[in-house]
Design a protein around this motif. Structure first.
Motif, mmCIF file in Angstrom:
data_model
loop_
_atom_site.group_PDB
_atom_site.id
_atom_site.type_symbol
_atom_site.label_atom_id
_atom_site.label_comp_id
_atom_site.label_asym_id
_atom_site.label_seq_id
_atom_site.Cartn_x
_atom_site.Cartn_y
_atom_site.Cartn_z
ATOM 1 N N ILE A 1 0.871 -0.984 -0.039
ATOM 2 C CA ILE A 1 0.086 0.159 0.111
ATOM 3 C C ILE A 1 0.726 1.351 0.022
ATOM 4 O O ILE A 1 0.636 2.198 -0.726
ATOM 5 C CB ILE A 1 -1.099 -0.127 1.070
ATOM 6 N N GLY A 2 1.864 1.390 0.871
ATOM 7 C CA GLY A 2 2.790 2.525 0.972
ATOM 8 C C GLY A 2 3.520 2.759 -0.520
ATOM 9 O O GLY A 2 3.559 4.118 -0.835
ATOM 10 N N SER B 1 -1.539 -8.435 -0.629
ATOM 11 C CA SER B 1 -0.070 -8.010 -0.181
ATOM 12 C C SER B 1 0.244 -9.158 0.644
ATOM 13 O O SER B 1 -0.324 -10.290 0.632
ATOM 14 C CB SER B 1 -0.427 -6.708 0.944
ATOM 15 N N ALA B 2 1.407 -9.118 1.103
ATOM 16 C CA ALA B 2 2.131 -10.010 2.020
ATOM 17 C C ALA B 2 1.216 -10.391 3.183
ATOM 18 O O ALA B 2 1.205 -11.207 3.773
ATOM 19 C CB ALA B 2 3.469 -9.885 2.080
ATOM 20 N N LEU B 3 0.562 -9.179 3.574
ATOM 21 C CA LEU B 3 -0.061 -9.400 4.905
ATOM 22 C C LEU B 3 -1.231 -10.105 4.704
ATOM 23 O O LEU B 3 -1.607 -10.885 5.547
ATOM 24 C CB LEU B 3 -0.511 -7.706 5.311
ATOM 25 N N GLY C 1 -7.933 -13.526 0.338
ATOM 26 C CA GLY C 1 -6.855 -12.742 0.130
ATOM 27 C C GLY C 1 -6.657 -12.905 -1.428
ATOM 28 O O GLY C 1 -6.315 -11.664 -2.145
ATOM 29 N N HIS C 2 -6.901 -13.827 -2.180
ATOM 30 C CA HIS C 2 -6.891 -14.074 -3.640
ATOM 31 C C HIS C 2 -7.924 -12.764 -4.128
ATOM 32 O O HIS C 2 -7.662 -12.277 -5.356
ATOM 33 C CB HIS C 2 -7.268 -15.390 -4.200
ATOM 34 N N ALA C 3 -9.003 -12.567 -3.555
ATOM 35 C CA ALA C 3 -9.995 -11.674 -4.096
ATOM 36 C C ALA C 3 -9.779 -10.169 -3.751
ATOM 37 O O ALA C 3 -10.833 -9.514 -3.879
ATOM 38 C CB ALA C 3 -11.443 -11.972 -3.645
ATOM 39 N N ALA C 4 -8.666 -10.056 -2.983
ATOM 40 C CA ALA C 4 -8.650 -8.536 -2.264
ATOM 41 C C ALA C 4 -8.251 -7.732 -3.536
ATOM 42 O O ALA C 4 -8.148 -7.978 -4.749
ATOM 43 C CB ALA C 4 -7.281 -8.666 -1.467
#
Length: 228
Positions: free
Chosen positions: A18-19, A181-183, A190-193
């Motif tokens: 994100i950063g 992200s790795a988080l 997470g795959h649908a983020a």
């Protein structure tokens, strides 16, 4: 605040998904951007107060910044995943999670707030909806939830103090949603983020839309107010 009013920005945690996306979009808008991380020059280690202080001192000549975004945080490590039950709690994980998600940002507030533009500065900290006590329906994730709830209180408390001397400044706690992200990678959904670029654009839009009356608030990436 429009992009034209923003000339300098600082992104702490600029090496993360994100950063780095936020930094890239600010640069595309012709904003001068400084990013800090453990690998940057100067380096910034959230677990070391002297490191935080020295990084802030090193940037004094580049101030004031119209925007400071704290995008660093931890949910899991190679050695520890979020606690699902009371039996998973142990001191080492609690200390590490609070060190990075709460104590480090508290030091960022102390040492970097003096670098914020007094007339139109905005300082935003990435929190998490799971840090909302009122929205907690599932339980679990003890140290992460608690560390983000404590971060929200730090932002709220700092905003009250800042309003007395710098009433035009805006301090915000922001929920970025689930971002690729790795988080988020190890978890269901997470795959649908959302892509970091989408999250960055949404967060910057929220930051620009808020006024001093919103300072100290806890907001989602879509601009909605979240319960404490």
């Amino acid at each position: 605040m429009s992009a034209g009013q923003m000339t300098r920005a600082l992104v702490i945690g600029g090496s993360g998904a994100i950063g780095s996306a936020i930094a890239a979009q600010l640069r595309d808008a012709q904003v001068q951007v400084v990013t800090l991380s453990r690998q940057s020059t100067p380096p910034l280690d959230l677990c070391d107060e002297n490191s935080v202080q020295q990084a802030a001192l090193a940037l004094r000549d580049q101030a004031p910044f119209q925007l400071i975004i704290h995008a660093a945080g931890v949910l899991h490590t190679p050695d520890a995943m979020p606690e699902k039950k009371l039996g998973d709690l142990h001191m080492a994980q609690l200390q590490q999670t609070f060190m990075i998600n709460t104590f480090g940002p508290a030091l960022v507030l102390r040492y970097f707030h003096p670098l914020l533009d007094k007339q139109q500065g905005r300082m935003a900290f990435l929190s998490a909806k799971v840090g909302s006590t009122g929205d907690n329906r599932l339980g679990g994730w003890y140290s992460y939830r608690a560390s983000k709830a404590a971060l929200n209180m730090l932002v709220k408390t700092a905003a009250i103090e800042v309003q007395r001397n710098c009433p035009q400044q805006v301090l915000l706690a922001l929920h970025p949603g689930t971002v690729q992200s790795a988080l988020s990678a190890p978890f269901k959904g997470g795959h649908a983020a959302r892509a970091p670029e989408i999250a960055a654009a949404e967060l910057l839009s929220v930051i620009r839309s808020k006024t001093p009356a919103d300072s100290g608030g806890f907001f989602s990436y879509d601009g909605q107010t979240l319960p404490w």
